[in-house]
Design a protein around this motif. Structure first.
Motif, PDB file in Angstrom:
ATOM      1  N   VAL A  19       0.742  -1.067   0.057  1.00 30.68           N
ATOM      2  CA  VAL A  19       0.048   0.098   0.098  1.00 30.68           C
ATOM      3  C   VAL A  19       0.887   1.264   0.006  1.00 30.68           C
ATOM      4  O   VAL A  19       1.652   1.311   0.594  1.00 30.68           O
ATOM      5  N   VAL A  20       0.549   2.269  -0.763  1.00 29.27           N
ATOM      6  CA  VAL A  20       1.424   3.363  -0.866  1.00 29.27           C
ATOM      7  C   VAL A  20       0.783   4.572  -0.097  1.00 29.27           C
ATOM      8  O   VAL A  20      -0.396   4.995  -0.353  1.00 29.27           O
ATOM      9  N   VAL A  21       1.708   5.241   0.381  1.00 26.57           N
ATOM     10  CA  VAL A  21       1.492   6.608   1.210  1.00 26.57           C
ATOM     11  C   VAL A  21       2.007   7.710   0.387  1.00 26.57           C
ATOM     12  O   VAL A  21       3.157   7.700  -0.155  1.00 26.57           O
ATOM     13  N   VAL A  22       1.115   8.692   0.140  1.00 25.34           N
ATOM     14  CA  VAL A  22       1.480   9.620  -0.927  1.00 25.34           C
ATOM     15  C   VAL A  22       0.983  11.195  -0.116  1.00 25.34           C
ATOM     16  O   VAL A  22      -0.225  11.370  -0.106  1.00 25.34           O
ATOM     17  N   PRO A  23       1.752  11.802   0.529  1.00 18.12           N
ATOM     18  CA  PRO A  23       1.449  12.875   1.205  1.00 18.12           C
ATOM     19  C   PRO A  23       1.467  14.186  -0.063  1.00 18.12           C
ATOM     20  O   PRO A  23       2.256  14.179  -1.015  1.00 18.12           O
ATOM     21  N   MET A  24       0.313  15.080  -0.035  1.00 16.94           N
ATOM     22  CA  MET A  24       0.195  15.948  -0.989  1.00 16.94           C
ATOM     23  C   MET A  24      -0.130  17.432  -0.608  1.00 16.94           C
ATOM     24  O   MET A  24      -0.848  17.470   0.304  1.00 16.94           O
ATOM     25  N   TYR A  25       0.442  18.247  -1.054  1.00 12.52           N
ATOM     26  CA  TYR A  25      -0.138  19.588  -0.597  1.00 12.52           C
ATOM     27  C   TYR A  25       0.165  20.570  -2.083  1.00 12.52           C
ATOM     28  O   TYR A  25       1.085  20.774  -2.486  1.00 12.52           O
ATOM     29  N   ASN A  26      -0.994  21.119  -2.346  1.00  8.98           N
ATOM     30  CA  ASN A  26      -1.135  21.999  -3.688  1.00  8.98           C
ATOM     31  C   ASN A  26      -0.420  21.453  -4.829  1.00  8.98           C
ATOM     32  O   ASN A  26       0.557  21.962  -5.514  1.00  8.98           O
ATOM     33  N   GLU A  27      -1.009  20.109  -5.121  1.00  6.20           N
ATOM     34  CA  GLU A  27      -0.172  19.266  -6.305  1.00  6.20           C
ATOM     35  C   GLU A  27      -1.166  19.005  -7.255  1.00  6.20           C
ATOM     36  O   GLU A  27      -1.173  18.100  -8.045  1.00  6.20           O
ATOM     37  N   GLU A  28      -2.189  19.986  -7.570  1.00 11.00           N
ATOM     38  CA  GLU A  28      -3.107  19.639  -8.530  1.00 11.00           C
ATOM     39  C   GLU A  28      -2.519  19.476  -9.913  1.00 11.00           C
ATOM     40  O   GLU A  28      -3.224  18.796 -10.849  1.00 11.00           O
ATOM     41  N   ASP A  29      -1.378  20.058 -10.250  1.00  8.15           N
ATOM     42  CA  ASP A  29      -0.990  19.917 -11.653  1.00  8.15           C
ATOM     43  C   ASP A  29      -0.275  18.563 -11.891  1.00  8.15           C
ATOM     44  O   ASP A  29       0.018  18.163 -12.949  1.00  8.15           O
ATOM     45  N   ASN A  30       0.239  17.941 -10.575  1.00 10.41           N
ATOM     46  CA  ASN A  30       0.899  16.661 -10.746  1.00 10.41           C
ATOM     47  C   ASN A  30       0.141  15.289 -10.403  1.00 10.41           C
ATOM     48  O   ASN A  30       0.376  14.343 -10.691  1.00 10.41           O
ATOM     49  N   VAL A  31      -1.213  15.576  -9.900  1.00 13.95           N
ATOM     50  CA  VAL A  31      -2.117  14.287  -9.400  1.00 13.95           C
ATOM     51  C   VAL A  31      -2.186  13.323 -10.636  1.00 13.95           C
ATOM     52  O   VAL A  31      -1.949  12.055 -10.551  1.00 13.95           O
ATOM     53  N   ASP A  32      -2.700  13.623 -11.686  1.00 15.49           N
ATOM     54  CA  ASP A  32      -3.084  12.974 -12.832  1.00 15.49           C
ATOM     55  C   ASP A  32      -1.829  12.109 -13.279  1.00 15.49           C
ATOM     56  O   ASP A  32      -1.829  10.993 -13.506  1.00 15.49           O
ATOM     57  N   GLU A  33      -0.846  12.832 -13.726  1.00 11.63           N
ATOM     58  CA  GLU A  33       0.411  12.143 -13.860  1.00 11.63           C
ATOM     59  C   GLU A  33       1.085  11.211 -12.875  1.00 11.63           C
ATOM     60  O   GLU A  33       1.397  10.067 -13.424  1.00 11.63           O
ATOM     61  N   PHE A  34       1.046  11.644 -11.789  1.00 14.99           N
ATOM     62  CA  PHE A  34       1.760  10.805 -10.673  1.00 14.99           C
ATOM     63  C   PHE A  34       0.732   9.369 -10.672  1.00 14.99           C
ATOM     64  O   PHE A  34       1.235   8.419 -10.678  1.00 14.99           O
ATOM     65  N   MET A 100      -5.071   0.099   6.335  1.00 16.67           N
ATOM     66  CA  MET A 100      -5.730  -0.474   4.816  1.00 16.67           C
ATOM     67  C   MET A 100      -4.706  -1.582   4.548  1.00 16.67           C
ATOM     68  O   MET A 100      -5.508  -2.715   3.986  1.00 16.67           O
ATOM     69  N   ALA A 101      -3.526  -1.805   4.699  1.00 20.32           N
ATOM     70  CA  ALA A 101      -2.773  -3.080   4.403  1.00 20.32           C
ATOM     71  C   ALA A 101      -3.144  -4.239   5.261  1.00 20.32           C
ATOM     72  O   ALA A 101      -3.204  -5.129   4.503  1.00 20.32           O
ATOM     73  N   GLN A 102      -3.611  -4.035   6.416  1.00 16.05           N
ATOM     74  CA  GLN A 102      -4.262  -5.052   7.269  1.00 16.05           C
ATOM     75  C   GLN A 102      -5.613  -5.437   6.569  1.00 16.05           C
ATOM     76  O   GLN A 102      -5.897  -6.642   6.370  1.00 16.05           O
ATOM     77  N   GLU A 103      -6.514  -4.809   6.189  1.00 17.30           N
ATOM     78  CA  GLU A 103      -7.693  -4.985   5.436  1.00 17.30           C
ATOM     79  C   GLU A 103      -7.429  -5.864   4.191  1.00 17.30           C
ATOM     80  O   GLU A 103      -8.225  -6.571   3.748  1.00 17.30           O
ATOM     81  N   LEU A 104      -6.387  -5.234   3.532  1.00  9.69           N
ATOM     82  CA  LEU A 104      -6.079  -5.897   2.056  1.00  9.69           C
ATOM     83  C   LEU A 104      -5.058  -7.008   2.010  1.00  9.69           C
ATOM     84  O   LEU A 104      -4.966  -7.664   0.867  1.00  9.69           O
ATOM     85  N   GLY A 105      -4.474  -7.025   3.130  1.00  9.57           N
ATOM     86  CA  GLY A 105      -3.334  -8.222   3.141  1.00  9.57           C
ATOM     87  C   GLY A 105      -2.002  -7.684   2.624  1.00  9.57           C
ATOM     88  O   GLY A 105      -1.534  -9.104   2.067  1.00  9.57           O
TER      89      GLY A 105
END
Length: 335
Positions: A19-34, A100-105
């Protein structure tokens, strides 16, 4: 005994589910590409994504919610009630990702910033070194940041690495993969003002660094200015280094020796009638120098006492305003 229990839980398998953790702050221009680039792992172990919105003022949240209906794995959006800071949002994300990782294994927690300076595709390179390790972190082989980070970041890492009580890898940021039991330990051990790379190093276990190039930002501007870098450096050094305490002792001893020597010289010269000091100028200079040194060390001491106050208070390091989880898109199947 606690560590033995953790090691017994961490059997060395080839399971690369994460499971990936992604902190974001004012990243509207990068969301879709990421998210487009991260999706390549949906067939190779990626089970879910936890996005922590750290009080964004742009359309970052709107862009993320647009992906809910089409993204191949669940997205859990954790919105903090305000901007608490990058390090706090990383720990908040790790906390949600453990659940989330525990829920999804899932066996692993991945951590990466959403500004695309670390390439989402490089999770595969980290997993190439995951066998028989509990933490694999990226080490920046080459930076493409602005001149502030290129100039001052190496100084900070070198100082922190040399002065800490345990090895802290140089040029290692948040980009990493961490086995779930270790991630839980990190979350449970975080204080109110965490420094994630230092906390990850403090946890120990079997760790390995992998040299990767750090890219320039795909879009937007860096949220870490010189003031932010200095604040982060002070936080890390005060938390993981003995430099402040050693400075108290060494400089205090040095000043005592200098003042004692100067006093002895003045007395000797006065006795042999070489000088006849009036006293006012010398006394004024010594008092000003002493006041400056005292104020400096009082500031350092106040900083450390303030950390104790924050860690002993009941205020949490972050507050969650909203938490939403998407349902993954189902691929069409022919009958």
């Amino acid at each position: 005994m606690g560590r033995c229990c953790l090691e017994n839980k961490m059997e060395r398998t080839q399971d690369n589910s994460f499971v990936v953790v992604v902190p974001m702050y004012n990243e509207e221009d990068n969301v879709d590409e990421f998210f487009r680039r991260l999706a390549v792992h949906s067939e190779a172990g990626l089970l879910g994504v936890v996005v922590v919105d750290d009080g964004s003022r742009d359309q970052t949240v709107t862009h993320i919610k647009r992906l809910f209906a089409t993204y191949p794995v669940p997205i859990r959006l954790v919105r903090l009630s305000r901007n608490f800071g990058h390090q706090q949002s990383v720990i908040a994300g790790c906390s949600a990702a453990c659940h989330m990782a525990q829920e999804l294994g899932a066996e692993w927690i991945g951590v990466i910033d959403g500004d695309l300076q670390d390439r989402p595709e490089d999770f595969a390179l980290l997993f190439d070194h995951a066998h028989s390790h509990d933490v694999v972190h990226a080490v920046r082989a080459q930076r493409h940041d602005g001149w502030i980070m290129r100039t001052f970041a190496p100084i900070f890492y070198n100082l922190l690495s040399r002065s800490s009580n345990f090895p802290i890898p140089r040029n290692s940021g948040t980009f990493s993969i961490i086995r779930l039991p270790v991630a839980r330990t990190i979350v449970e051990s975080a204080d109110s003002e965490p420094y994630f790379p230092g906390l990850r190093a403090w946890a120990g276990f079997r760790q390995k660094g992998v040299a990767l190039d750090r890219q320039a930002r795909a879009s937007g501007v860096s949220k870490v200015a010189l003031r932010g870098l200095i604040r982060l450096s002070l936080r890390a050094i005060m938390l993981y280094s003995e430099i402040p305490l050693k400075m108290f002792f060494v400089l205090g001893l040095f000043l005592m020796l200098i003042m004692g020597l100067a006093g002895a010289v003045v007395v000797f010269l006065r006795l042999i009638k070489v000088i006849d000091p009036s006293g006012f100028t010398t006394l004024f200079i010594v008092q000003i120098a002493s006041l400056g040194v005292n104020l400096f060390f009082m500031g350092v001491l106040a900083f450390m006492i303030n950390r104790v106050k924050h860690n002993s208070s009941r205020q949490r390091a972050w507050l969650v305003m909203e938490e939403t989880t998407s349902t993954p898109a189902k691929s069409d199947s022919s009958t």
